[in-house]
Design an enzyme around this catalytic site. Structure first.
Site, PDB file in Angstrom:
ATOM      1  N   THR A  71       0.831  -1.201   0.000  1.00 49.12           N
ATOM      2  CA  THR A  71       0.000   0.000   0.000  1.00 49.12           C
ATOM      3  C   THR A  71       0.864   1.249   0.000  1.00 49.12           C
ATOM      4  O   THR A  71       0.441   2.306  -0.459  1.00 49.12           O
ATOM      5  CB  THR A  71      -0.950  -0.001   1.215  1.00 49.12           C
ATOM      6  N   LYS A 115       2.523 -14.433   6.337  1.00 49.42           N
ATOM      7  CA  LYS A 115       1.416 -13.620   5.813  1.00 49.42           C
ATOM      8  C   LYS A 115       0.902 -14.258   4.535  1.00 49.42           C
ATOM      9  O   LYS A 115       1.699 -14.630   3.651  1.00 49.42           O
ATOM     10  CB  LYS A 115       1.885 -12.190   5.537  1.00 49.42           C
ATOM     11  N   TYR A 142       5.851 -13.493   2.907  1.00 51.50           N
ATOM     12  CA  TYR A 142       4.576 -13.156   2.270  1.00 51.50           C
ATOM     13  C   TYR A 142       4.263 -14.250   1.260  1.00 51.50           C
ATOM     14  O   TYR A 142       4.930 -14.371   0.231  1.00 51.50           O
ATOM     15  CB  TYR A 142       4.682 -11.803   1.589  1.00 51.50           C
TER      16      TYR A 142
END
Length: 312
Positions: free
Chosen positions: A57, A170, A144
């Site tokens: 983000t 994640k 991730y």
């Protein structure tokens, strides 16, 4: 100097909401330090468990290593005394190591390891890649699980066995069978966080798979709503979660899904809508159209979630 050991960091992050602050850019798409620091000060004024600087983000994929280091350092300086600040590492193994070492030098508490750049790879290659990054830093490392970096339960266990500072997993895949295998194999050795786009949509069912937290992009512009949503998830209050999904999250998804890449653009649009502008997104992303921004502004107002100190 990090304030938390990797184990302490994992304990801190697993029971609170996480977020990835946007990186503010000026009219020339250069880093806007004043706007970024102002955003960080606001984001860290709420009861959030951790902030990941220069992440997805935060458009980390558009930042040079030097820019990423600068962004992380500013985040540590502005928010690090109030909330743990983590960084991201990506690209080639050497670049990811540089990201990791720059982040540690800047005072970051930990690191999210993004998938390697472009190429396909199998489990041994993934292990060697992640292992090299873990070995390059003393801070906590979270992998991730997405795109070309799908870590098997055995690879996750091997990393956990060999690197004390490997602390988290994640997921942006949402494969229930895969998540069950990872959690069953590794248990409480790690903490688990959801990373699917607009994670609120998946938060309650993933809680049952061991994912006690997730990263909320909308926290950037509606922090109180995001925190209340997380509390409802942790309380397993299905009625309250569904009410918030219908009132804001699902209509928000409808706007997000109009254009590819809007997952980041809509967050900066949200900040613009509440008069906390952090500038445009960098290419290859594109800003919300005027109509999409107007629709988002109307949705925030209709949902009654204008944050304190903001205006529409």
């Amino acid at each position: 100097m990090a304030q938390y050991t990797p184990a302490e960091l994992a304990s801190k992050l697993k029971d609170g909401l996480l977020s990835f602050p946007v990186t503010a850019f000026d009219a020339n798409l250069e880093i806007d330090e004043a706007a970024y620091r102002n955003h960080l000060a606001w984001q860290s004024s709420f009861d959030v468990a951790g902030l990941f600087a220069a992440g997805g983000t935060g458009e980390g994929f558009t930042l040079t290593p030097a820019e990423a280091s600068r962004v992380v350092r500013m985040a540590v300086e502005e928010a690090g005394s109030k909330v743990p600040v983590l960084a991201s590492a990506g690209g080639s193994t050497k670049q990811a190591i540089q990201n990791a070492q720059d982040a540690e030098a800047a005072g970051a508490e930990g690191l999210l390891l993004l998938p390697p750049y472009l190429t396909e790879c199998d489990q041994e290659g993934l292990y060697q890649h992640a292992s090299a990054i873990c070995a390059s830093t003393t801070t906590g490392v979270i992998v991730y699980n997405r795109a070309n970096a799908i870590y098997s339960a055995d690879t996750v266990a091997r990393l956990a066995d060999n690197h004390e500072n490997f602390i988290g997993f994640k997921d942006a895949l949402g494969d229930i069978e895969h998540l069950t295998k990872v959690y069953a194999k590794n248990g409480d050795r790690l903490f688990y966080l959801g990373g699917l786009p607009t994670a609120e949509t998946f938060a309650l069912p993933l809680l049952q798979l061991g994912m006690s937290t997730y990263s909320s992009a909308m926290y950037n512009f509606v922090p109180e709503f995001a925190l209340d949503f997380y509390k409802d998830v942790r309380a397993q209050d299905l009625k309250a979660v569904n009410e918030k999904l219908n009132r804001f999250v699902l209509p928000y998804l409808e706007i997000r899904d109009r254009v590819k890449g809007y997952g980041v653009s809509i967050v900066k649009g949200g900040l613009k809508a509440i008069s906390r502008d952090s500038g445009s997104v960098r290419p290859p992303l594109q800003d919300l159209t005027e109509q999409d921004l107007a629709d988002l502004s109307a949705l925030i107002q209709q949902a009654g979630i204008v944050p304190a100190g903001a205006s529409l």
